[in-house]
Design a protein around this motif. Sequence first.
Motif, PDB file in Angstrom:
ATOM      1  N   THR A   1       9.775  -0.597  -0.206  1.00 14.76           N
ATOM      2  CA  THR A   1       8.975   1.029  -0.867  1.00 14.76           C
ATOM      3  C   THR A   1       8.705   0.977  -2.086  1.00 14.76           C
ATOM      4  OG1 THR A   1      10.725   0.174  -2.321  1.00 14.76           O
ATOM      5  CG2 THR A   1      11.604   1.651  -1.533  1.00 14.76           C
ATOM      6  N   CYS A   2       7.193   2.102  -2.688  1.00 15.86           N
ATOM      7  CA  CYS A   2       6.583   0.924  -4.058  1.00 15.86           C
ATOM      8  C   CYS A   2       7.148   0.604  -5.066  1.00 15.86           C
ATOM      9  CB  CYS A   2       5.289   2.468  -3.880  1.00 15.86           C
ATOM     10  SG  CYS A   2       4.849   2.444  -5.519  1.00 15.86           S
ATOM     11  N   PRO A   3       6.416  -0.483  -5.648  1.00 12.20           N
ATOM     12  CA  PRO A   3       7.415  -0.746  -7.047  1.00 12.20           C
ATOM     13  C   PRO A   3       6.949   0.507  -7.926  1.00 12.20           C
ATOM     14  CG  PRO A   3       5.468  -2.514  -6.047  1.00 12.20           C
ATOM     15  CD  PRO A   3       5.887  -1.019  -4.775  1.00 12.20           C
ATOM     16  N   LYS A   4       5.988   1.327  -7.954  1.00 13.71           N
ATOM     17  CA  LYS A   4       5.465   2.036  -8.838  1.00 13.71           C
ATOM     18  C   LYS A   4       6.219   3.241  -8.765  1.00 13.71           C
ATOM     19  CE  LYS A   4       0.915   0.844 -10.620  1.00 13.71           C
ATOM     20  NZ  LYS A   4      -0.887   2.385 -10.618  1.00 13.71           N
ATOM     21  N   CYS A   5       6.474   3.601  -7.932  1.00 12.07           N
ATOM     22  CA  CYS A   5       7.441   5.283  -7.307  1.00 12.07           C
ATOM     23  C   CYS A   5       8.312   5.355  -6.843  1.00 12.07           C
ATOM     24  CB  CYS A   5       6.034   6.615  -6.605  1.00 12.07           C
ATOM     25  SG  CYS A   5       5.895   6.006  -5.418  1.00 12.07           S
ATOM     26  N   GLY A   6       8.697   4.205  -6.490  1.00  4.73           N
ATOM     27  CA  GLY A   6       9.579   4.236  -5.392  1.00  4.73           C
ATOM     28  C   GLY A   6       9.569   4.714  -3.969  1.00  4.73           C
TER      29      GLY A   6
ATOM     30  N   TYR B   1       0.552  -1.044   0.156  1.00  2.00           N
ATOM     31  CA  TYR B   1       0.345  -0.132   0.506  1.00  2.00           C
ATOM     32  C   TYR B   1       0.513   1.390  -0.028  1.00  2.00           C
ATOM     33  CZ  TYR B   1      -3.092  -3.245   1.797  1.00  2.00           C
ATOM     34  OH  TYR B   1      -4.114  -4.427   1.244  1.00  2.00           O
ATOM     35  N   CYS B   2       0.834   2.128  -1.058  1.00  2.00           N
ATOM     36  CA  CYS B   2       1.662   2.744  -0.933  1.00  2.00           C
ATOM     37  C   CYS B   2       0.728   4.259  -1.501  1.00  2.00           C
ATOM     38  CB  CYS B   2       1.980   3.313  -2.710  1.00  2.00           C
ATOM     39  SG  CYS B   2       2.880   4.827  -3.253  1.00  2.00           S
ATOM     40  N   GLU B   3       1.009   5.558   0.062  1.00  2.00           N
ATOM     41  CA  GLU B   3      -0.028   6.704  -0.200  1.00  2.00           C
ATOM     42  C   GLU B   3      -0.283   7.233  -1.502  1.00  2.00           C
ATOM     43  OE1 GLU B   3       2.934   9.320   2.856  1.00  2.00           O
ATOM     44  OE2 GLU B   3       2.807   8.094   3.946  1.00  2.00           O
ATOM     45  N   HIS B   4       0.972   7.451  -2.362  1.00  3.06           N
ATOM     46  CA  HIS B   4       0.397   7.313  -3.639  1.00  3.06           C
ATOM     47  C   HIS B   4      -0.656   6.818  -4.914  1.00  3.06           C
ATOM     48  CE1 HIS B   4       3.481  10.951  -2.372  1.00  3.06           C
ATOM     49  NE2 HIS B   4       3.537  10.348  -2.640  1.00  3.06           N
ATOM     50  N   CYS B   5       0.033   5.718  -4.419  1.00  5.51           N
ATOM     51  CA  CYS B   5      -0.865   4.518  -6.001  1.00  5.51           C
ATOM     52  C   CYS B   5      -1.050   3.951  -5.238  1.00  5.51           C
ATOM     53  CB  CYS B   5       0.956   4.085  -6.661  1.00  5.51           C
ATOM     54  SG  CYS B   5       2.166   4.975  -6.707  1.00  5.51           S
ATOM     55  N   GLY B   6      -1.773   3.943  -4.239  1.00  4.66           N
ATOM     56  CA  GLY B   6      -2.774   3.426  -3.885  1.00  4.66           C
ATOM     57  C   GLY B   6      -2.358   2.073  -3.828  1.00  4.66           C
TER      58      GLY B   6
HETATM   59 ZN    ZN Z   1       3.643   4.557  -4.858  1.00  5.15          ZN
END
Ligand code: ZN
Length: 812
Positions: free
Chosen positions: A471-476, A429-434
């Motif tokens: 870390t988020c795999p999408k936005c790091g 779960y990423c704050e930016h990407c969900g």
């Molecule tokens: Zn993210």
Amino acid sequence: MSNYSTKIDEKWQKKWEETNLYKFDKNNEGEKLYVLEMFSYPSGAKLHAGHWFNYGPVDSWARFKRMRGYNVFQPMGFDAFGLPAENYAIKTGIHPKDSTLKNIDTMEKQLKAMGAMFNWDNEVVTCMPDYYKWTQWLFLKLYEKGLAYRKKAPVNWCPSCNTVLANEQVVDGCCERCNSEVIKKDLTQWFFKITDYADELLEKLDDLDWPAKTKAMQKHWIGKSKGAEVTFEVCDSDVTFDVFTTRVDTLFGVTYVVLAPESPLAEELTKSEFKEAVEEYKLQSQKQSEIERQSITREKTGVFTGSYAINPVNGKKVPIWIADYVIYSYGTGAVMAVPAHDDRDFAFATKYELPIIRVIEGGENLPYTEYGKLVNSEDFNGLSGKEAKEAIVAKLEKEKLGKWKVNFRLRDWLVSRQRYWGAPIPVVYCEHCGIVPVPEDQLPVELPYDVEFAPDGKSPLAKSEAFMNTTCPKCGGHATREADTLDTFVCSSWYYLRYPDNKNSEKAFDKALINEMLPVDKYVGGPEHACMHLLYARFMTKALRDMGYLNFDEPFLSLRHQGLILGPDGLKMSKSKGNTISPDDYISEYGADVFRMYLMFGFDYTEGGAWSDDGIKSISKFVDRVERVLASCNDEIKNSSNSKTEMSASEKELNFVRHHSIKAVTEDMEKFQFNTCIARIMEFTNALSKYLNESNKNSTFLKEVVVDFIKLLAPFAPHFSEEEWNAIGMNYSVFNEGWPKFDAAALVKDEVEIAVQLNGKIKTRIMIPSNLSQEEIQNAALNDENVKTAIADKTVVKVIVIKGRLVNVVVK
Ligand code: ZN
Ligand code: ANZ
């Protein structure tokens, strides 16, 4: 004293292993046959009699099929994640991984002592990263396809196990494992969309060779219900809601409507003066299990909302109530109540003094639930049943206030568990990407070893910072991992797909390979898996098919269930009752073959029954006897050199039993009727023994018979038979031999015994050649000395001949 013992077991197990006798190669000769026993759960530390009853007889069946020319694949593995290991860890402090791996080690040794021809090269252990990596991959694939989703849902919560339970794990409102009362709790959970496959899961049951009872249970679990959805408008509001009904023909009899307490509408439609009562009622109903709420005999309760709805067929105003006999998750969570024709509505209406309007003719007492002619239903009066439903739905459809609707009882499969000992769910779960799925090349998301797994209502993994922070795999950017793990039924929903390709590190399995190896041809395990495991596995296969990973529709074409072996007292074995049977003790005393043969002879396979020490003793004696008889046969074969070609009467008799046994054992084996197979082999042993007492024996013939005898015995007593096969000088291994074929000619006896009656009373029995004509039979009867004397002073009026059975001489 006999020679057969565990020494013989070990000798042949070693030889089998050294020579790779059972190694599976799909290019071996013969049609592929995938024989699968449900893999075991390594919790009890040891194999029990039930495991043996599943694996032993099925291995015999697999050996039989091998000898009949099939290229048999029979893998084995362990369903190694799950609650018991974790609960054990909580109690003892021993880490689930340590206890599980130790148990697996013990169980593997025991399984090997059984001498089953398992393809150990193909073993899978679901708690190992090389397996659960692919369980996680499967999750990602389902997620990609929209078949895995997250939603807030009232879930079954066991306060004692501190975890969510699937509906199937709630038995009579209590936790299946610890028996504590289950409550409802709202949690965000992961689900698999098994309901997308409800129709196919139902339809395809017809094509499966499964026990009828199991199919019926799945059918009921899926619960297809055909009815209609009818729209009600709320008075003085633009809100509308639908109800699901299987009796749209009773629409004119609706006197109130009911919403489930959990329905958001319940809150919305409640007028202020009723709010307090409704709130209290909602709290009350949260404590009730769904099962309780659906009980017919339970006193009905409910509260009025203060709002009214409009019956779409006649514009009548009916009150809107809230009651917990309506289940939120079924249909639309709202019902139209017809007290005159529905038991629950009748009880409710009587209690709260709501009107009862009868709309179906017939029957004395209300509620009248049959189909009869409609009354009080305006233009529809006089119609009944299907006709009435069709007419009413047609009218509703025209006004866009209703339509036909099929409902299923099946719910989506809740797969997340707030537990440690399972495969981590591969999302972050990423704050930016969900919600971000973990990329495939980062699998497995390894389960950390050092975790505080004592339960406190939170997922144990949530307490491990090292695990959670990532870390988020999408936005790091910073992300947290999902702390829940997957239900163990996810692990076991696809293990049969991994076996043939268990070492593949690139993919879960190779498509071409598993299309060749599957479906499983024979699946055998306990009937307790009729709903969950078997339904989940069917779903997984279908989902993978639709994603293009395999080409077949059903995982298990043919299914059998073994019965339950009970303690000597006839009760279910349990440590607390002290009535358990420890296979290991019996095996060291009698040998694995005796243990297996007793299980196969002493019980009907699908019935099971009570263990008996006398039973296993008598099988042990039987094996000793076979050993003695075969030793005598062997002496005979070695010492004499007789090889005449014409068969004597006693040879014909033995030959008859030989071929009769081959035919019967072959047929009964195919039907999983193991006990009668062994009974036939016992008769065959008697016939051999009888022949040995003859003065004039034919050693060439005897050897042929003994060869067939050992082959017939081999699947049931693999070690013992291998030893005997060797003793008569045959080449290793008897399991490379073809299964004997019966000779139909040998089954035709050349002489038959018939009864001769005088005026319907049996006078004597005579032996006659079996190929005589009617007239010859009659003459044979009349020329018998006994008959001659008896009729000497009488006149024969008539002679009736029933071929093969009797001759009746009517005299005056
Ligand atoms: Zn993210
Ligand atoms: C009116 C009616 C009149 C009904 C009648 C029955 C007899 P199955 O066969 O199980 O699908 N129902 C619908 N949704 C419900 C829910 N969420 N909770 C509790 N009950 C619900 O049964 C469908 C019937 O069960 C429906 O048909 C509805 O009551 C009720 F004389 O509608 B019936």
